[in-house]
Design a protein around this motif. Structure first.
Motif, PDB file in Angstrom:
ATOM      1  N   VAL A 203      56.790  61.781  35.488  1.00  6.85           N
ATOM      2  CA  VAL A 203      56.209  61.830  36.836  1.00  6.85           C
ATOM      3  C   VAL A 203      56.812  63.011  37.598  1.00  6.85           C
ATOM      4  O   VAL A 203      56.094  63.787  38.235  1.00  6.85           O
ATOM      5  CB  VAL A 203      56.453  60.501  37.596  1.00  6.85           C
ATOM      6  CG1 VAL A 203      56.090  60.637  39.068  1.00  6.85           C
ATOM      7  CG2 VAL A 203      55.694  59.356  36.943  1.00  6.85           C
ATOM      8  N   VAL A 204      58.124  63.155  37.523  1.00  4.59           N
ATOM      9  CA  VAL A 204      58.803  64.272  38.196  1.00  4.59           C
ATOM     10  C   VAL A 204      58.260  65.598  37.663  1.00  4.59           C
ATOM     11  O   VAL A 204      57.904  66.491  38.437  1.00  4.59           O
ATOM     12  CB  VAL A 204      60.326  64.182  38.005  1.00  4.59           C
ATOM     13  CG1 VAL A 204      61.018  65.404  38.604  1.00  4.59           C
ATOM     14  CG2 VAL A 204      60.878  62.902  38.616  1.00  4.59           C
TER      15      VAL A 204
ATOM     16  N   TYR B  33      63.841  65.846  47.481  1.00  4.02           N
ATOM     17  CA  TYR B  33      65.283  65.803  47.272  1.00  4.02           C
ATOM     18  C   TYR B  33      65.466  65.428  45.809  1.00  4.02           C
ATOM     19  O   TYR B  33      64.983  64.383  45.370  1.00  4.02           O
ATOM     20  CB  TYR B  33      65.951  64.754  48.161  1.00  4.02           C
ATOM     21  CG  TYR B  33      65.941  65.121  49.620  1.00  4.02           C
ATOM     22  CD1 TYR B  33      67.014  65.820  50.178  1.00  4.02           C
ATOM     23  CD2 TYR B  33      64.877  64.777  50.446  1.00  4.02           C
ATOM     24  CE1 TYR B  33      67.011  66.159  51.521  1.00  4.02           C
ATOM     25  CE2 TYR B  33      64.866  65.124  51.784  1.00  4.02           C
ATOM     26  CZ  TYR B  33      65.938  65.811  52.313  1.00  4.02           C
ATOM     27  OH  TYR B  33      65.937  66.161  53.637  1.00  4.02           O
ATOM     28  N   ILE B  34      66.137  66.279  45.060  1.00  2.00           N
ATOM     29  CA  ILE B  34      66.351  66.031  43.642  1.00  2.00           C
ATOM     30  C   ILE B  34      67.854  66.002  43.388  1.00  2.00           C
ATOM     31  O   ILE B  34      68.554  66.991  43.635  1.00  2.00           O
ATOM     32  CB  ILE B  34      65.679  67.109  42.772  1.00  2.00           C
ATOM     33  CG1 ILE B  34      64.178  67.175  43.073  1.00  2.00           C
ATOM     34  CG2 ILE B  34      65.936  66.832  41.286  1.00  2.00           C
ATOM     35  CD1 ILE B  34      63.453  68.330  42.418  1.00  2.00           C
TER      36      ILE B  34
ATOM     37  N   LEU C 205      62.276  57.775  43.188  1.00  2.00           N
ATOM     38  CA  LEU C 205      62.638  57.246  41.879  1.00  2.00           C
ATOM     39  C   LEU C 205      64.146  57.405  41.733  1.00  2.00           C
ATOM     40  O   LEU C 205      64.691  58.469  42.040  1.00  2.00           O
ATOM     41  CB  LEU C 205      61.953  58.041  40.757  1.00  2.00           C
ATOM     42  CG  LEU C 205      60.437  57.992  40.699  1.00  2.00           C
ATOM     43  CD1 LEU C 205      59.918  58.994  39.669  1.00  2.00           C
ATOM     44  CD2 LEU C 205      59.960  56.598  40.369  1.00  2.00           C
ATOM     45  N   GLN C 206      64.797  56.360  41.293  1.00  6.06           N
ATOM     46  CA  GLN C 206      66.232  56.422  41.019  1.00  6.06           C
ATOM     47  C   GLN C 206      66.447  56.055  39.572  1.00  6.06           C
ATOM     48  O   GLN C 206      65.874  55.083  39.086  1.00  6.06           O
ATOM     49  CB  GLN C 206      67.012  55.449  41.898  1.00  6.06           C
ATOM     50  CG  GLN C 206      67.105  55.871  43.341  1.00  6.06           C
ATOM     51  CD  GLN C 206      67.967  54.912  44.125  1.00  6.06           C
ATOM     52  OE1 GLN C 206      67.742  53.712  44.109  1.00  6.06           O
ATOM     53  NE2 GLN C 206      68.956  55.455  44.799  1.00  6.06           N
ATOM     54  N   PHE C 207      67.272  56.836  38.902  1.00  6.66           N
ATOM     55  CA  PHE C 207      67.612  56.576  37.515  1.00  6.66           C
ATOM     56  C   PHE C 207      69.081  56.212  37.464  1.00  6.66           C
ATOM     57  O   PHE C 207      69.927  57.001  37.876  1.00  6.66           O
ATOM     58  CB  PHE C 207      67.325  57.812  36.653  1.00  6.66           C
ATOM     59  CG  PHE C 207      65.899  58.280  36.782  1.00  6.66           C
ATOM     60  CD1 PHE C 207      64.888  57.683  36.044  1.00  6.66           C
ATOM     61  CD2 PHE C 207      65.556  59.289  37.662  1.00  6.66           C
ATOM     62  CE1 PHE C 207      63.569  58.102  36.170  1.00  6.66           C
ATOM     63  CE2 PHE C 207      64.243  59.717  37.788  1.00  6.66           C
ATOM     64  CZ  PHE C 207      63.248  59.113  37.039  1.00  6.66           C
ATOM     65  N   GLN C 208      69.389  55.021  37.003  1.00  2.00           N
ATOM     66  CA  GLN C 208      70.769  54.548  36.937  1.00  2.00           C
ATOM     67  C   GLN C 208      71.364  54.898  35.585  1.00  2.00           C
ATOM     68  O   GLN C 208      70.699  54.786  34.562  1.00  2.00           O
ATOM     69  CB  GLN C 208      70.824  53.032  37.139  1.00  2.00           C
ATOM     70  CG  GLN C 208      70.273  52.565  38.462  1.00  2.00           C
ATOM     71  CD  GLN C 208      71.084  53.046  39.642  1.00  2.00           C
ATOM     72  OE1 GLN C 208      72.308  53.165  39.557  1.00  2.00           O
ATOM     73  NE2 GLN C 208      70.429  53.323  40.741  1.00  2.00           N
TER      74      GLN C 208
ATOM     75  N   PHE D  32      64.841  61.272  42.566  1.00  2.00           N
ATOM     76  CA  PHE D  32      63.777  62.153  43.035  1.00  2.00           C
ATOM     77  C   PHE D  32      63.151  61.455  44.227  1.00  2.00           C
ATOM     78  O   PHE D  32      62.697  60.314  44.114  1.00  2.00           O
ATOM     79  CB  PHE D  32      62.729  62.355  41.935  1.00  2.00           C
ATOM     80  CG  PHE D  32      61.544  63.177  42.376  1.00  2.00           C
ATOM     81  CD1 PHE D  32      61.580  64.556  42.312  1.00  2.00           C
ATOM     82  CD2 PHE D  32      60.397  62.566  42.859  1.00  2.00           C
ATOM     83  CE1 PHE D  32      60.490  65.318  42.724  1.00  2.00           C
ATOM     84  CE2 PHE D  32      59.302  63.311  43.267  1.00  2.00           C
ATOM     85  CZ  PHE D  32      59.346  64.694  43.202  1.00  2.00           C
ATOM     86  N   VAL D  33      63.151  62.115  45.385  1.00  2.00           N
ATOM     87  CA  VAL D  33      62.650  61.507  46.617  1.00  2.00           C
ATOM     88  C   VAL D  33      61.710  62.466  47.329  1.00  2.00           C
ATOM     89  O   VAL D  33      62.004  63.649  47.457  1.00  2.00           O
ATOM     90  CB  VAL D  33      63.824  61.136  47.569  1.00  2.00           C
ATOM     91  CG1 VAL D  33      63.305  60.543  48.867  1.00  2.00           C
ATOM     92  CG2 VAL D  33      64.793  60.183  46.895  1.00  2.00           C
ATOM     93  N   ASP D  34      60.577  61.932  47.780  1.00  2.00           N
ATOM     94  CA  ASP D  34      59.667  62.649  48.667  1.00  2.00           C
ATOM     95  C   ASP D  34      59.606  61.836  49.961  1.00  2.00           C
ATOM     96  O   ASP D  34      58.825  60.898  50.083  1.00  2.00           O
ATOM     97  CB  ASP D  34      58.280  62.788  48.044  1.00  2.00           C
ATOM     98  CG  ASP D  34      57.321  63.589  48.916  1.00  2.00           C
ATOM     99  OD1 ASP D  34      57.644  63.842  50.104  1.00  2.00           O
ATOM    100  OD2 ASP D  34      56.244  63.948  48.420  1.00  2.00           O
TER     101      ASP D  34
END
Length: 167
Positions: A23-24, A45-46, A119-122, A110-112
């Motif tokens: 998606v990113v 914001y990445i 989206l947050q990846f842990q 990744f934030v808009d």
């Protein structure tokens, strides 16, 4: 799920992570195809792991952000290049032009904020979780404050992916 749930023989966590990272890549690819012009109020914001394999950033940034940093793609960026596994972009930090090359696998968020999407990846291991860090402070944009991405139960569009071990 119960404590008795057997381990999956299908790598769901890897499949989901690859899909969300795609998606990113797709969003950044569409921005590149449109001449690196962000539509409307969209901006990104990445956050990424600076020490992840394949990350290439200037030494002065790696020294300042040895674990993780957040960049902003809004008004002042150039040379956005996107492929299937990574992106590169030019940004200015303290009026010094810098090129960053970032594999999608290094991204942790990744934030808009224009549309309340994130989206947050842990990290899968506790000691790989993001450490507190300063904002990268690439040269100012019209957006002054960095949004906070949190788990939300209010219907916002934040997706959190946690691929930790079963508890």
């Amino acid at each position: 799920m119960s404590d008795n749930t057997p381990d999956s023989l299908i790598p769901y966590d890897e499949i989901v992570q690859e899909a969300l990272l795609a998606v990113v890549g797709r969003v950044l690819g569409e921005i590149q195809q449109n001449g690196s012009e962000l539509p409307g109020n969209h901006h990104f914001y990445i956050t990424f792991k600076t020490g992840a394999p394949g990350v290439s950033i200037p030494d002065h940034l790696r020294e300042r952000f040895p674990d993780e940093m957040t960049i902003v793609l809004q008004n002042k960026f150039w040379d956005l290049a996107v492929d299937d596994t990574r992106f590169s972009v030019g940004l200015s930090f303290n009026q010094m032009a810098s090129k960053l090359d970032i594999p999608y696998s290094a991204i942790t968020a990744f934030v808009d904020p224009a549309v309340d999407f994130g989206l947050q990846f842990q990290a899968s291991v506790a000691d790989m979780a993001p450490a507190p860090h300063e904002d990268a402070e690439n040269d100012p944009t019209e957006q002054a404050a960095r949004p906070v991405v949190e788990d939300s139960e209010d219907g916002s569009n934040v997706v959190t992916v946690d691929f930790g071990k079963k508890k």
